[in-house]
Design a protein around this motif. Structure first.
Motif, mmCIF file in Angstrom:
data_model
loop_
_atom_site.group_PDB
_atom_site.id
_atom_site.type_symbol
_atom_site.label_atom_id
_atom_site.label_comp_id
_atom_site.label_asym_id
_atom_site.label_seq_id
_atom_site.Cartn_x
_atom_site.Cartn_y
_atom_site.Cartn_z
ATOM 1 N N ILE A 230 -2.988 -4.830 4.227
ATOM 2 C CA ILE A 230 -3.833 -4.267 3.164
ATOM 3 C C ILE A 230 -4.413 -5.366 2.275
ATOM 4 O O ILE A 230 -5.558 -5.273 1.824
ATOM 5 C CB ILE A 230 -3.026 -3.250 2.328
ATOM 6 N N ARG A 231 -3.638 -6.422 2.042
ATOM 7 C CA ARG A 231 -4.173 -7.536 1.252
ATOM 8 C C ARG A 231 -5.354 -8.192 1.970
ATOM 9 O O ARG A 231 -6.280 -8.697 1.325
ATOM 10 C CB ARG A 231 -3.077 -8.575 0.988
ATOM 11 N N MET A 232 -5.315 -8.183 3.290
ATOM 12 C CA MET A 232 -6.397 -8.789 4.069
ATOM 13 C C MET A 232 -7.571 -7.821 4.263
ATOM 14 O O MET A 232 -8.699 -8.250 4.527
ATOM 15 C CB MET A 232 -5.861 -9.225 5.436
ATOM 16 N N ASP A 233 -7.288 -6.528 4.128
ATOM 17 C CA ASP A 233 -8.316 -5.506 4.387
ATOM 18 C C ASP A 233 -8.027 -4.327 3.469
ATOM 19 O O ASP A 233 -7.369 -3.372 3.871
ATOM 20 C CB ASP A 233 -8.267 -5.102 5.863
ATOM 21 N N CYS A 234 -8.543 -4.418 2.268
ATOM 22 C CA CYS A 234 -8.127 -3.458 1.245
ATOM 23 C C CYS A 234 -8.695 -2.062 1.434
ATOM 24 O O CYS A 234 -8.045 -1.080 1.093
ATOM 25 C CB CYS A 234 -8.501 -3.960 -0.149
ATOM 26 N N CYS A 235 -9.906 -1.965 1.978
ATOM 27 C CA CYS A 235 -10.602 -0.695 1.790
ATOM 28 C C CYS A 235 -11.241 -0.094 3.042
ATOM 29 O O CYS A 235 -12.074 0.814 2.939
ATOM 30 C CB CYS A 235 -11.694 -0.869 0.736
ATOM 31 N N SER A 236 -10.892 -0.597 4.212
ATOM 32 C CA SER A 236 -11.483 -0.038 5.430
ATOM 33 C C SER A 236 -10.889 1.344 5.720
ATOM 34 O O SER A 236 -9.884 1.753 5.127
ATOM 35 C CB SER A 236 -11.229 -0.958 6.631
ATOM 36 N N GLU A 237 -11.496 2.033 6.658
ATOM 37 C CA GLU A 237 -10.985 3.354 7.048
ATOM 38 C C GLU A 237 -9.561 3.242 7.579
ATOM 39 O O GLU A 237 -8.698 4.064 7.249
ATOM 40 C CB GLU A 237 -11.900 3.955 8.110
ATOM 41 N N PHE A 238 -9.295 2.208 8.392
ATOM 42 C CA PHE A 238 -7.946 2.037 8.929
ATOM 43 C C PHE A 238 -6.958 1.731 7.811
ATOM 44 O O PHE A 238 -5.834 2.255 7.799
ATOM 45 C CB PHE A 238 -7.922 0.914 9.960
ATOM 46 N N SER A 239 -7.381 0.909 6.877
ATOM 47 C CA SER A 239 -6.495 0.560 5.765
ATOM 48 C C SER A 239 -6.157 1.791 4.933
ATOM 49 O O SER A 239 -4.982 2.027 4.591
ATOM 50 C CB SER A 239 -7.159 -0.497 4.879
ATOM 51 N N ASN A 240 -7.171 2.601 4.631
ATOM 52 C CA ASN A 240 -6.951 3.779 3.781
ATOM 53 C C ASN A 240 -6.212 4.893 4.502
ATOM 54 O O ASN A 240 -5.329 5.538 3.921
ATOM 55 C CB ASN A 240 -8.300 4.307 3.272
ATOM 56 N N ASN A 241 -6.569 5.113 5.768
ATOM 57 C CA ASN A 241 -6.044 6.278 6.482
ATOM 58 C C ASN A 241 -4.795 6.008 7.320
ATOM 59 O O ASN A 241 -4.141 6.943 7.765
ATOM 60 C CB ASN A 241 -7.125 6.869 7.384
ATOM 61 N N THR A 242 -4.500 4.729 7.544
ATOM 62 C CA THR A 242 -3.321 4.401 8.350
ATOM 63 C C THR A 242 -2.348 3.500 7.588
ATOM 64 O O THR A 242 -1.212 3.901 7.326
ATOM 65 C CB THR A 242 -3.732 3.722 9.670
ATOM 66 N N ALA A 243 -2.786 2.311 7.228
ATOM 67 C CA ALA A 243 -1.870 1.352 6.610
ATOM 68 C C ALA A 243 -1.262 1.884 5.317
ATOM 69 O O ALA A 243 -0.035 1.860 5.138
ATOM 70 C CB ALA A 243 -2.606 0.033 6.355
ATOM 71 N N LYS A 244 -2.082 2.387 4.424
ATOM 72 C CA LYS A 244 -1.572 2.889 3.131
ATOM 73 C C LYS A 244 -0.733 4.146 3.320
ATOM 74 O O LYS A 244 0.271 4.343 2.609
ATOM 75 C CB LYS A 244 -2.744 3.138 2.185
ATOM 76 N N VAL A 245 -1.124 4.956 4.282
ATOM 77 C CA VAL A 245 -0.347 6.174 4.570
ATOM 78 C C VAL A 245 1.027 5.806 5.111
ATOM 79 O O VAL A 245 2.041 6.405 4.728
ATOM 80 C CB VAL A 245 -1.099 7.065 5.566
ATOM 81 N N ARG A 246 1.089 4.791 5.987
ATOM 82 C CA ARG A 246 2.360 4.378 6.565
ATOM 83 C C ARG A 246 3.284 3.776 5.497
ATOM 84 O O ARG A 246 4.494 4.030 5.487
ATOM 85 C CB ARG A 246 2.133 3.348 7.685
#
Length: 257
Positions: A230-246
């Protein structure tokens, strides 16, 4: 009556002269084709597809089976997302130029767009055979093999690419993903770590490592890897819908004990 005959005779005499003026002699036509092919290829590279199309069309009008023109027109159709026509053109061209690696790769792309992963893998494999040092062809072949659910073959291809072109971007991450899908978690983790050594900014390797740690029930390390992603990719769809959710799910699970 005499006037009509005179006009008809004049037309007969003029027509051949016009035709002969319009047609170039073979040597001049070959030179014009060469220029059109070079200019068309340059236009494709610059994404000026309409201009390229007219150049390739001129060549094909004079030489319908010109392999380079068929290939160029096929690439134009690929760019236009006319995948079926692109495939037809590229198949004809590849039959005449089987040792053209970039042409085989374009053919592989056409098959992939038409959801024919086995044929796509074969085409990318043909490209790799011609240029074994080009690891990108191997990565594309492996991705097609994954879509075809041939994970063992994809693993073999990626391991070979790692030997011959270790700097091919994402090769170790792709290998890690294939290993993870096969349940080879320790090997997958090693591959992701290798990816981060070769390419420090490979955020996909962090996502892959996080997924492995989750499967190993190592919540702390999984959270660390997702956080790095997330630090490397704060706001992409994958970051919002997968990384932050996980991360939230892992944190909630940790809090629940």
């Amino acid at each position: 009556m005499l006037r009509t005959l005179a006009v008809s005779l004049a037309l007969i005499l003029v027509a051949p002269a016009c035709d002969s003026k319009a047609k170039l002699d073979p040597a001049a036509q070959a030179e014009q084709n060469k220029k059109d092919l070079a200019n068309g290829a340059a236009r494709v590279k610059d994404e000026k597809y309409k201009e390229a199309e007219s150049m390739f069309a001129r060549v094909l009008e004079n030489d319908p089976e010109n392999a380079a023109a068929l290939a160029g027109m096929g690439r134009v159709r690929l760019a236009e997302k006319n995948y079926q026509e692109a495939l037809s053109l590229l198949e004809r061209a590849a039959g005449k130029l089987p040792d053209d690696a970039s042409l085989q790769a374009s053919l592989g792309e056409a098959y992939d767009k038409l959801d024919r992963p086995v044929e796509a893998a074969n085409a990318y494999g043909a490209a790799l055979k011609v240029e074994p040092a080009n690891g990108n062809y191997g990565i594309e072949q492996a991705q097609a093999l994954v879509k075809a659910k041939q994970l063992d073959k994809a693993e073999a291809v990626l391991r070979e690419v790692a030997k011959t072109d270790s700097q091919a971007e994402f090769v170790y991450t792709e290998l890690g993903d294939v290993l993870r899908e096969q349940g080879k978690l320790d090997d997958a983790l090693k591959s992701y770590m290798k990816a981060l050594i070769e390419h420090v900014g490979d955020k996909k390797a962090h996502a892959g490592a996080a997924a492995v740690y989750e499967l190993q029930n190592n919540r702390a390390k999984a959270i660390d890897e997702w956080s790095t992603y997330i630090r490397m990719d704060c706001c992409s769809e994958f970051s919002n819908n997968t990384a932050k959710v996980r991360i939230k799910a892992l944190q909630d699970a940790a809090a629940a004990g």
